[in-house]
Write an enzyme that holds these catalytic residues in place. Structure first.
Site, PDB file in Angstrom:
ATOM      1  N   GLU A   1      58.463  18.373   0.512  1.00 43.21           N
ATOM      2  CA  GLU A   1      58.201  17.092   1.177  1.00 43.21           C
ATOM      3  C   GLU A   1      56.728  16.693   1.262  1.00 43.21           C
ATOM      4  OE1 GLU A   1      61.842  16.609   4.312  1.00 43.21           O
ATOM      5  OE2 GLU A   1      60.304  18.088   4.809  1.00 43.21           O
TER       6      GLU A   1
ATOM      7  N   ARG B   1      59.952  13.479  14.103  1.00 41.40           N
ATOM      8  CA  ARG B   1      58.986  13.898  13.079  1.00 41.40           C
ATOM      9  C   ARG B   1      57.991  12.787  12.791  1.00 41.40           C
ATOM     10  NH1 ARG B   1      58.341  18.128   9.210  1.00 41.40           N
ATOM     11  NH2 ARG B   1      60.117  19.229  10.105  1.00 41.40           N
TER      12      ARG B   1
END
Length: 782
Positions: A736, A329
């Site tokens: 997030e 990520r």
């Protein structure tokens, strides 16, 4: 019952209140503030409950030669001492690789690693016995590797290096008119959930086990407990009503405590609770990965990036945990909001003799995007340009083929430029930039800084099969509804949003819908509540279940109302007919009739995110269902004599699509901003350079933000454009992405430093007062 008796006059249209998309209180808000909300440690303890504590390794690296059990058993109240040899099944709590033992076996891998568990009649007696670890653990010390750079130099990794490439970075760098080679680092971050790690295991009849666990991933706890005990999964039931915070720290790392409590409960056939104190929680568990960066970037005189080759080195700790997907990520978010024509990214997951780092809000995304923001900020300052202008010049754009990420996904529904334009206008960026320049010119001691940063954040697990969810909806004969889903509630309001979705689908007021505890015996094989997918996945699954029930009820409602099913209107607890305002059927009475007709009043629901694919070897594909966008402007005031500073103002504009609950979403943006600000400014992790002991293992030495650190003027707004993707009610994830907004705070500090020393290198993060002072005066930061 006479059909005519069930008809009532519906309320006027103005009285019909929508449920999804409106601001509603958190479903447990009153319980939270009154102290009535029950967490795992609040559950009544059954008679005979025992308490466990963990004995920890006194060295960062060594050979484990044995444990003096007899010395421990001789202490008051000690019922049992368990070591790795007492685990009947697999001694592992690693979520992906089986490289993380529950209790140390053969090798000691970090100072604080659990080596044995003591079970006592009283928690304090258990802790006193566990504190004897240094005396009873026989070991031979070995050299330890404590930093990621040291591990990288030795080629010591938890997983093989990863490489993400597009174009020919080497050739483009060689041809670039301007070039910058640099390095930088950002520290890790402790989750600091208010409720620490805890599990309470209760033996059940027929060799079963009920486990109350503060976890973001009940299904994984079920599987790992079963593996540790050598059981089949159906013998283990895991429940979690709520957590006092998680932030990723309870996704995989709740497993060790769940398994040890379960092992002790099964062996002794008595309930066993294992609750960590804050110090032990810090010493045992991992946190956000700290990253080191080395870059070589090429650019032109207008600040446009032409090529980048970057090493990203993560401190992963002693085992893999979730480091591989975290690094993936990070690599996929290095581009952030910007088009990179030629790029070569190299990700290294360094193995060190420290706590195994794990998931934390953003899951590597912040570490990847932050490097790009630091690089662009540095390029702008080298060119003498406004960093906000340079950033916009590099944005993804639909024209010219500038809309594809380095990993091959097209950036669709790109909101970055319109969102940026609105924010810069609303916060009066240009005027304030000029005012700050004038202020700094006339102020020798106090300096102000201003910065703008954008974000683009991909939403979905980057492991495709995890993007699925299930739900179970029960409608009772009085018309009330109970929903159970695979997500976990950690304060973010997931249960509230799911209940809103169900209420909206069935046309009910929110008060008619209740969410129950997450339970592996109700919805099986669930994914973790992580990657910001909680509402997306579980909301869709619950909507599917509710729609199935509504579709079963629709023919009966049509019959009772004498209208076609497609003309029915479900709202405000009644079923009406389009064009016939004179009559409506209360939902509760429809349900009663359905029960008498033997129509099924419960249903399961399922959802799998469509269109995702990912090649882990080439790091190419479409890992994200959609992107969330956002931007922030922060202004700071710095005292050049001390390095201390205040955040004077922060403006944030964040894209949540068509919000399911604006009040909850604004709260999430505010919380993420402050949490991210803490990571980048005050939350400093320190290990002893020789022993490897974590020195910042308590609130007295580890400084999370307080109310005094909040921006004095804090303005948060939602962009409010419906998601182009078919998400739940066209909303977007909010957990997030907004953690990237406070990048603006760090770079505003850099802006203030640059007003004194334009040539100052990028501020290391966390940018503590000591580091700001060092940057202002040109000496090495601590």
């Amino acid at each position: 019952m006479n059909t005519r008796d069930t008809l009532t006059t519906p309320p006027p249209a103005s009285a019909i209140t929508p449920v999804a998309g409106t601001s509603r209180p958190h479903e447990s808000a009153a319980l939270h503030v009154s102290g009535e909300a029950r967490y795992t440690d609040d559950l009544p303890e059954l008679r005979g409950t025992l308490h466990a504590a963990l004995g920890l390794s006194p060295v960062a690296h060594g050979r484990l030669l044995g444990v003096d059990r007899e010395a421990l058993l001789a202490l008051p109240g000690i019922v049992a001492v368990l070591t790795a040899e007492d685990i009947p099944g697999e001694n592992n709590c690693g979520p992906l690789l089986h490289d993380d033992p529950l209790l140390a076996q053969g090798t000691l891998s970090y100072l604080g690693q659990p080596v044995f568990a003591v079970i006592a009649t009283d928690r304090h007696l258990a802790r006193r016995a566990a504190a004897q670890a240094a005396r009873v653990i026989r070991h031979e010390a070995l050299p330890a590797v404590l930093t990621a750079r040291e591990a990288h130099a030795a080629g010591q990794y938890v997983v093989p290096p990863m490489h993400l490439q597009r174009g020919d970075a080497a050739a483009a760098l060689a041809a670039a008119p301007l070039r910058w080679q640099g390095e930088w680092s950002v520290g890790g971050q402790e989750q600091f959930y208010l409720e620490g790690q805890i599990s309470y295991a209760l033996p059940q009849e027929d060799h079963g086990l009920l486990l109350h666990c503060s976890t973001q991933h009940p299904s994984e706890m079920q599987q790992l407990v079963a593996h540790a005990l050598g059981w089949e999964s159906h013998r283990v039931q895991v429940q979690c009503r709520r957590m006092g915070g998680g932030f990723g720290g309870k996704e995989s790392q709740s497993a060790l405590f769940a398994c040890v409590a379960a092992l002790a409960a099964d062996r002794l056939q008595r309930p066993v609770k294992l609750r960590l104190d804050r110090d032990d929680d810090f010493l045992i568990t991992g946190r956000r990965h700290g990253f080191d960066y080395r870059w070589d970037v090429g650019y032109d005189a207008e600040g446009r990036l032409l090529a980048a080759e970057v090493d990203l080195i993560a401190n992963c700790g002693h085992s893999a945990d979730l480091s591989a997907p975290v690094m993936t990520r990070a690599l996929c978010h290095f581009d952030n909001a910007y088009w990179l024509p030629h790029v070569a990214l190299h990700g290294f997951c360094a193995r060190t003799n420290t706590q195994s780092n794990t998931a934390f809000r953003g899951f590597g995304g912040p570490q990847g995007a932050l490097a790009m923001e630091v690089i662009l900020d540095g390029i702008a300052r080298r060119l003498g340009l406004d960093p906000a202008v340079v950033r916009q010049r590099n944005f993804y754009a639909d024209e010219g083929g500038r809309n594809t990420t380095p990993y091959g996904q097209v950036v669709e529904d790109n909101l970055m430029q319109p969102l940026t334009t609105q924010l810069l206008q609303d916060c009066d960026y240009a005027r304030r930039r000029a005012e700050i320049a004038a202020f700094n010119a006339g102020s020798p001691v106090l300096k102000r800084g201003l910065a703008f940063t954008p974000l683009k954040f991909g939403i979905s697990f980057n492991v495709v099969h995890l993007n699925q969810a299930g739900a179970l909806v029960h409608v009772y004969t009085d018309g009330s509804v109970l929903v159970n889903h695979g997500g976990t509630e950690m304060g973010q309001g997931l249960n509230t949003k799911v209940a809103q979705v169900v209420a909206q689908t069935l046309g009910l007021p929110l008060s008619a819908v209740r969410a129950s505890a997450t339970d592996t015996s109700k919805v099986a094989n669930t994914s973790a509540t992580a990657a910001s997918t909680g509402a997306d996945l579980n909301g869709k699954a619950a909507q599917d279940a509710a729609r199935r029930i509504r579709d079963r009820l629709a023919p009966l409602a049509a019959e009772l109302l004498g209208a076609p099913a497609d003309a029915l209107q479900w709202s405000d607890g009644r079923i009406g007919v389009a064009g016939r305002p004179e009559a409506a059927l209360p939902f509760g009475q429809l349900v009663q009739q359905a029960y008498l007709r033997r129509i099924q009043l419960w249903s399961e629901g399922f959802y799998a995110t469509p269109g995702l694919h990912w090649n882990r070897q080439t790091l190419q594909g479409r890992p994200f269902y959609y992107f969330a966008f956002g931007a922030a402007v922060a202004e700071v005031l710095v005292d050049t004599l001390t390095g201390e500073y205040r955040v004077l103002r922060a403006d944030a504009l964040h894209d949540v699509g068509q919000s399911l609950n604006p009040a909850l979403d604004i709260g999430q943006v505010e919380g993420a901003f402050v949490q991210g600000q803490g990571w980048l400014t005050t939350e400093e992790l320190r290990w002893h350079p020789q022993s490897g002991k974590l020195l910042t293992h308590a609130p007295s030495t580890y400084k999370i933000p307080t109310a005094n650190d909040m921006p004095l003027d804090f303005r948060v707004h939602l962009f409010g454009r419906p998601n182009a993707a078919d998400s739940i009610h066209r909303s977007k994830a909010v957990g997030e992405p907004p953690l990237l907004l406070p990048f603006a705070v760090l770079l505003a500090l850099q802006d203030a430093v640059a007003s004194v020393r334009p040539e100052a290198p990028p501020l290391r993060a966390p940018a503590t007062a000591e580091r700001v002072l060092a940057a202002l005066h040109g000496f090495d930061s601590p």
